[in-house]
Write a protein that holds these residues in place. Structure first.
Motif, PDB file in Angstrom:
ATOM      1  N   ARG A   1     -19.661 -16.598 -15.195  1.00 13.81           N
ATOM      2  CA  ARG A   1     -18.841 -15.489 -14.707  1.00 13.81           C
ATOM      3  C   ARG A   1     -17.999 -14.996 -15.873  1.00 13.81           C
ATOM      4  NH1 ARG A   1     -15.713 -14.553  -9.122  1.00 13.81           N
ATOM      5  NH2 ARG A   1     -17.819 -13.954  -8.603  1.00 13.81           N
ATOM      6  N   SER A   2     -18.147 -13.723 -16.183  1.00 14.34           N
ATOM      7  CA  SER A   2     -17.291 -13.110 -17.205  1.00 14.34           C
ATOM      8  C   SER A   2     -16.202 -12.338 -16.466  1.00 14.34           C
ATOM      9  CB  SER A   2     -18.116 -12.177 -18.100  1.00 14.34           C
ATOM     10  OG  SER A   2     -18.579 -11.061 -17.360  1.00 14.34           O
ATOM     11  N   GLY A   3     -15.428 -11.574 -17.164  1.00 14.36           N
ATOM     12  CA  GLY A   3     -14.339 -10.843 -16.523  1.00 14.36           C
ATOM     13  C   GLY A   3     -14.791  -9.856 -15.462  1.00 14.36           C
ATOM     14  N   TYR A   4     -15.972  -9.245 -15.661  1.00 16.60           N
ATOM     15  CA  TYR A   4     -16.411  -8.184 -14.761  1.00 16.60           C
ATOM     16  C   TYR A   4     -17.749  -8.442 -14.077  1.00 16.60           C
ATOM     17  CZ  TYR A   4     -12.709  -5.560 -17.007  1.00 16.60           C
ATOM     18  OH  TYR A   4     -11.496  -5.153 -17.481  1.00 16.60           O
ATOM     19  N   TYR A   5     -18.483  -9.438 -14.531  1.00 16.12           N
ATOM     20  CA  TYR A   5     -19.836  -9.645 -14.019  1.00 16.12           C
ATOM     21  C   TYR A   5     -20.133 -11.121 -13.758  1.00 16.12           C
ATOM     22  CZ  TYR A   5     -20.250  -5.154 -16.400  1.00 16.12           C
ATOM     23  OH  TYR A   5     -20.032  -3.878 -16.840  1.00 16.12           O
ATOM     24  N   ASP A   6     -20.997 -11.345 -12.782  1.00 16.50           N
ATOM     25  CA  ASP A   6     -21.691 -12.612 -12.665  1.00 16.50           C
ATOM     26  C   ASP A   6     -22.953 -12.428 -13.503  1.00 16.50           C
ATOM     27  OD1 ASP A   6     -19.928 -13.938 -10.962  1.00 16.50           O
ATOM     28  OD2 ASP A   6     -20.887 -13.157  -9.152  1.00 16.50           O
ATOM     29  N   GLU A   7     -23.188 -13.345 -14.455  1.00 13.46           N
ATOM     30  CA  GLU A   7     -24.286 -13.179 -15.406  1.00 13.46           C
ATOM     31  C   GLU A   7     -25.313 -14.296 -15.220  1.00 13.46           C
ATOM     32  OE1 GLU A   7     -22.573 -13.006 -19.309  1.00 13.46           O
ATOM     33  OE2 GLU A   7     -21.149 -11.443 -18.723  1.00 13.46           O
ATOM     34  N   ALA A   8     -26.560 -13.897 -15.054  1.00 16.74           N
ATOM     35  CA  ALA A   8     -27.665 -14.840 -14.918  1.00 16.74           C
ATOM     36  C   ALA A   8     -28.547 -14.711 -16.158  1.00 16.74           C
ATOM     37  CB  ALA A   8     -28.484 -14.523 -13.674  1.00 16.74           C
ATOM     38  N   THR A   9     -28.638 -15.787 -16.947  1.00 17.23           N
ATOM     39  CA  THR A   9     -29.485 -15.786 -18.137  1.00 17.23           C
ATOM     40  C   THR A   9     -30.723 -16.607 -17.824  1.00 17.23           C
ATOM     41  OG1 THR A   9     -27.551 -15.552 -19.557  1.00 17.23           O
ATOM     42  CG2 THR A   9     -29.578 -16.318 -20.600  1.00 17.23           C
ATOM     43  N   PHE A  10     -31.885 -16.025 -18.122  1.00 15.06           N
ATOM     44  CA  PHE A  10     -33.158 -16.652 -17.756  1.00 15.06           C
ATOM     45  C   PHE A  10     -34.267 -16.137 -18.668  1.00 15.06           C
ATOM     46  CE2 PHE A  10     -32.732 -12.676 -15.608  1.00 15.06           C
ATOM     47  CZ  PHE A  10     -34.012 -12.138 -15.489  1.00 15.06           C
ATOM     48  N   THR A  11     -35.432 -16.739 -18.559  1.00 13.48           N
ATOM     49  CA  THR A  11     -36.609 -16.272 -19.288  1.00 13.48           C
ATOM     50  C   THR A  11     -37.418 -15.409 -18.334  1.00 13.48           C
ATOM     51  OG1 THR A  11     -36.621 -18.311 -20.582  1.00 13.48           O
ATOM     52  CG2 THR A  11     -38.627 -16.985 -20.606  1.00 13.48           C
ATOM     53  N   ASN A  12     -37.661 -14.144 -18.747  1.00 12.55           N
ATOM     54  CA  ASN A  12     -38.392 -13.246 -17.849  1.00 12.55           C
ATOM     55  C   ASN A  12     -39.896 -13.493 -17.922  1.00 12.55           C
ATOM     56  OD1 ASN A  12     -39.443 -11.867 -20.076  1.00 12.55           O
ATOM     57  ND2 ASN A  12     -38.091 -10.116 -19.859  1.00 12.55           N
ATOM     58  N   GLN A  13     -40.667 -12.714 -17.189  1.00 13.80           N
ATOM     59  CA  GLN A  13     -42.124 -12.897 -17.108  1.00 13.80           C
ATOM     60  C   GLN A  13     -42.806 -12.713 -18.454  1.00 13.80           C
ATOM     61  OE1 GLN A  13     -43.058 -10.020 -14.106  1.00 13.80           O
ATOM     62  NE2 GLN A  13     -42.574 -11.417 -12.437  1.00 13.80           N
ATOM     63  N   ASP A  14     -42.186 -11.950 -19.358  1.00 13.78           N
ATOM     64  CA  ASP A  14     -42.754 -11.730 -20.696  1.00 13.78           C
ATOM     65  C   ASP A  14     -42.376 -12.834 -21.672  1.00 13.78           C
ATOM     66  OD1 ASP A  14     -43.727  -9.316 -19.722  1.00 13.78           O
ATOM     67  OD2 ASP A  14     -42.028  -8.157 -20.480  1.00 13.78           O
ATOM     68  N   GLY A  15     -41.626 -13.839 -21.189  1.00 12.08           N
ATOM     69  CA  GLY A  15     -41.197 -14.928 -22.053  1.00 12.08           C
ATOM     70  C   GLY A  15     -39.965 -14.592 -22.876  1.00 12.08           C
ATOM     71  N   ARG A  16     -39.288 -13.500 -22.544  1.00 10.58           N
ATOM     72  CA  ARG A  16     -38.123 -13.048 -23.287  1.00 10.58           C
ATOM     73  C   ARG A  16     -36.851 -13.478 -22.572  1.00 10.58           C
ATOM     74  NH1 ARG A  16     -39.182  -7.282 -24.643  1.00 10.58           N
ATOM     75  NH2 ARG A  16     -40.371  -8.254 -26.276  1.00 10.58           N
ATOM     76  N   LYS A  17     -35.884 -13.997 -23.326  1.00  5.10           N
ATOM     77  CA  LYS A  17     -34.590 -14.385 -22.759  1.00  5.10           C
ATOM     78  C   LYS A  17     -33.883 -13.107 -22.276  1.00  5.10           C
ATOM     79  CE  LYS A  17     -31.265 -17.900 -23.393  1.00  5.10           C
ATOM     80  NZ  LYS A  17     -31.971 -19.005 -22.837  1.00  5.10           N
ATOM     81  N   THR A  18     -33.435 -13.119 -21.051  1.00  2.00           N
ATOM     82  CA  THR A  18     -32.853 -11.941 -20.413  1.00  2.00           C
ATOM     83  C   THR A  18     -31.568 -12.334 -19.709  1.00  2.00           C
ATOM     84  OG1 THR A  18     -35.054 -11.011 -20.072  1.00  2.00           O
ATOM     85  CG2 THR A  18     -33.301 -10.124 -18.694  1.00  2.00           C
ATOM     86  N   THR A  19     -30.604 -11.431 -19.702  1.00  2.00           N
ATOM     87  CA  THR A  19     -29.373 -11.636 -18.929  1.00  2.00           C
ATOM     88  C   THR A  19     -29.243 -10.505 -17.925  1.00  2.00           C
ATOM     89  OG1 THR A  19     -28.294 -12.739 -20.788  1.00  2.00           O
ATOM     90  CG2 THR A  19     -26.861 -11.918 -19.040  1.00  2.00           C
ATOM     91  N   ALA A  20     -29.066 -10.860 -16.661  1.00  2.00           N
ATOM     92  CA  ALA A  20     -28.849  -9.892 -15.587  1.00  2.00           C
ATOM     93  C   ALA A  20     -27.362  -9.894 -15.248  1.00  2.00           C
ATOM     94  CB  ALA A  20     -29.671 -10.271 -14.361  1.00  2.00           C
ATOM     95  N   TYR A  21     -26.785  -8.708 -15.052  1.00  2.00           N
ATOM     96  CA  TYR A  21     -25.358  -8.546 -14.787  1.00  2.00           C
ATOM     97  C   TYR A  21     -25.158  -8.032 -13.365  1.00  2.00           C
ATOM     98  CZ  TYR A  21     -25.098  -8.865 -19.849  1.00  2.00           C
ATOM     99  OH  TYR A  21     -25.224  -9.291 -21.141  1.00  2.00           O
ATOM    100  N   TYR A  22     -24.346  -8.771 -12.590  1.00  2.00           N
ATOM    101  CA  TYR A  22     -24.037  -8.399 -11.213  1.00  2.00           C
ATOM    102  C   TYR A  22     -22.567  -8.053 -11.091  1.00  2.00           C
ATOM    103  CZ  TYR A  22     -28.674  -9.799  -9.926  1.00  2.00           C
ATOM    104  OH  TYR A  22     -30.041  -9.856  -9.830  1.00  2.00           O
ATOM    105  N   ASP A  23     -22.278  -6.935 -10.421  1.00  2.00           N
ATOM    106  CA  ASP A  23     -20.903  -6.443 -10.318  1.00  2.00           C
ATOM    107  C   ASP A  23     -20.136  -7.117  -9.185  1.00  2.00           C
ATOM    108  OD1 ASP A  23     -21.784  -5.221  -7.963  1.00  2.00           O
ATOM    109  OD2 ASP A  23     -21.761  -3.199  -8.804  1.00  2.00           O
ATOM    110  N   ILE A  24     -18.961  -6.611  -8.893  1.00  3.27           N
ATOM    111  CA  ILE A  24     -18.070  -7.204  -7.898  1.00  3.27           C
ATOM    112  C   ILE A  24     -18.675  -7.184  -6.494  1.00  3.27           C
ATOM    113  CG2 ILE A  24     -16.774  -5.086  -7.385  1.00  3.27           C
ATOM    114  CD1 ILE A  24     -14.227  -6.927  -7.464  1.00  3.27           C
ATOM    115  N   THR A  25     -19.641  -6.281  -6.243  1.00  4.16           N
ATOM    116  CA  THR A  25     -20.302  -6.223  -4.945  1.00  4.16           C
ATOM    117  C   THR A  25     -21.643  -6.957  -4.964  1.00  4.16           C
ATOM    118  OG1 THR A  25     -21.397  -4.116  -5.444  1.00  4.16           O
ATOM    119  CG2 THR A  25     -19.207  -4.004  -4.395  1.00  4.16           C
ATOM    120  N   SER A  26     -21.876  -7.737  -6.018  1.00  4.45           N
ATOM    121  CA  SER A  26     -23.107  -8.519  -6.190  1.00  4.45           C
ATOM    122  C   SER A  26     -24.350  -7.642  -6.279  1.00  4.45           C
ATOM    123  CB  SER A  26     -23.262  -9.558  -5.071  1.00  4.45           C
ATOM    124  OG  SER A  26     -22.192 -10.476  -5.126  1.00  4.45           O
ATOM    125  N   GLN A  27     -24.191  -6.471  -6.863  1.00  3.77           N
ATOM    126  CA  GLN A  27     -25.314  -5.569  -7.093  1.00  3.77           C
ATOM    127  C   GLN A  27     -25.680  -5.602  -8.569  1.00  3.77           C
ATOM    128  OE1 GLN A  27     -26.958  -3.969  -4.523  1.00  3.77           O
ATOM    129  NE2 GLN A  27     -25.568  -5.304  -3.373  1.00  3.77           N
TER     130      GLN A  27
END
Length: 187
Positions: free
Chosen positions: A74-100
């Motif tokens: 959790r950063s100041g503004y986002y819930d951040e999910a770091t994972f390896t995507n289907q292409d094998g690339r490290k990716t971070t997804a950012y979710y806002d205060i409404t979990s979108q």
């Protein structure tokens, strides 16, 4: 007969005007579209607490499926999910205060930039080789602003590249059409 020809001329003229109006609406330039998005965008709101919300985790599972190697923060503004995507690339997804989902970032190579941007950077910056490149992929369904390098910006897909110019490091913003601009100067 004259009435029929006159009526056909009036109908054709009206149809031509309608087509011109449609073309004008479709032909909105980028600045107009950005201005409209800017008026609709949602200001950032800080998250409270240190725990990632259950709703963000649920939404992530819906958005990306059953991903095994997810690391949450959790950063100041986002819930951040770091994972390896289907292409094998490290990716971070950012979710806002409404979990979108606001968008994702993933590291890229200089060669992934549009060719016109590569030429511009090669011409204006000496130390671009091996420079970190980050691609931001916007979730167009969410108007929440994104914050990278401590700077808020309009949501749209784009690249960021950190180039050194002497002692300082500049973060350049590279749009998908190849336009390059200074995004931020780092110390």
């Amino acid at each position: 007969m004259k009435k029929v020809v006159l009526l056909m001329a009036v109908v054709m003229a009206a149809g031509s005007l309608q087509a011109q109006n449609t073309i004008a609406m479709v032909g909105k330039d980028k600045k107009e579209i950005r201005k409209e998005r800017h008026e609709k965008r949602v200001a950032l709101r800080a998250l409270e607490g240190k725990e990632v919300s259950f709703q963000s985790k649920e939404k992530f599972a819906f958005d990306f499926g059953d991903v095994q190697d997810v690391q949450w923060a959790r950063s100041g503004y986002y819930d951040e999910a770091t994972f390896t995507n289907q292409d094998g690339r490290k990716t971070t997804a950012y979710y806002d205060i409404t979990s979108q989902l606001v968008g994702t970032t993933s590291p890229r190579q200089f060669s992934d930039l549009p060719m016109s941007a590569q030429k511009y950077i090669k011409k204006h910056y000496q130390n671009y080789e091996g420079a970190p490149v980050l691609m931001f992929d916007d979730n167009e369904a969410n108007d929440t602003d994104m914050l990278l390098y401590g700077t808020q910006f309009d949501d749209e897909d784009m690249y960021f590249i950190e180039v050194q110019d002497g002692v300082k490091t500049d973060v350049l913003r590279v749009e998908m059409d190849g336009a390059v601009s200074l995004f931020k100067e780092l110390k």
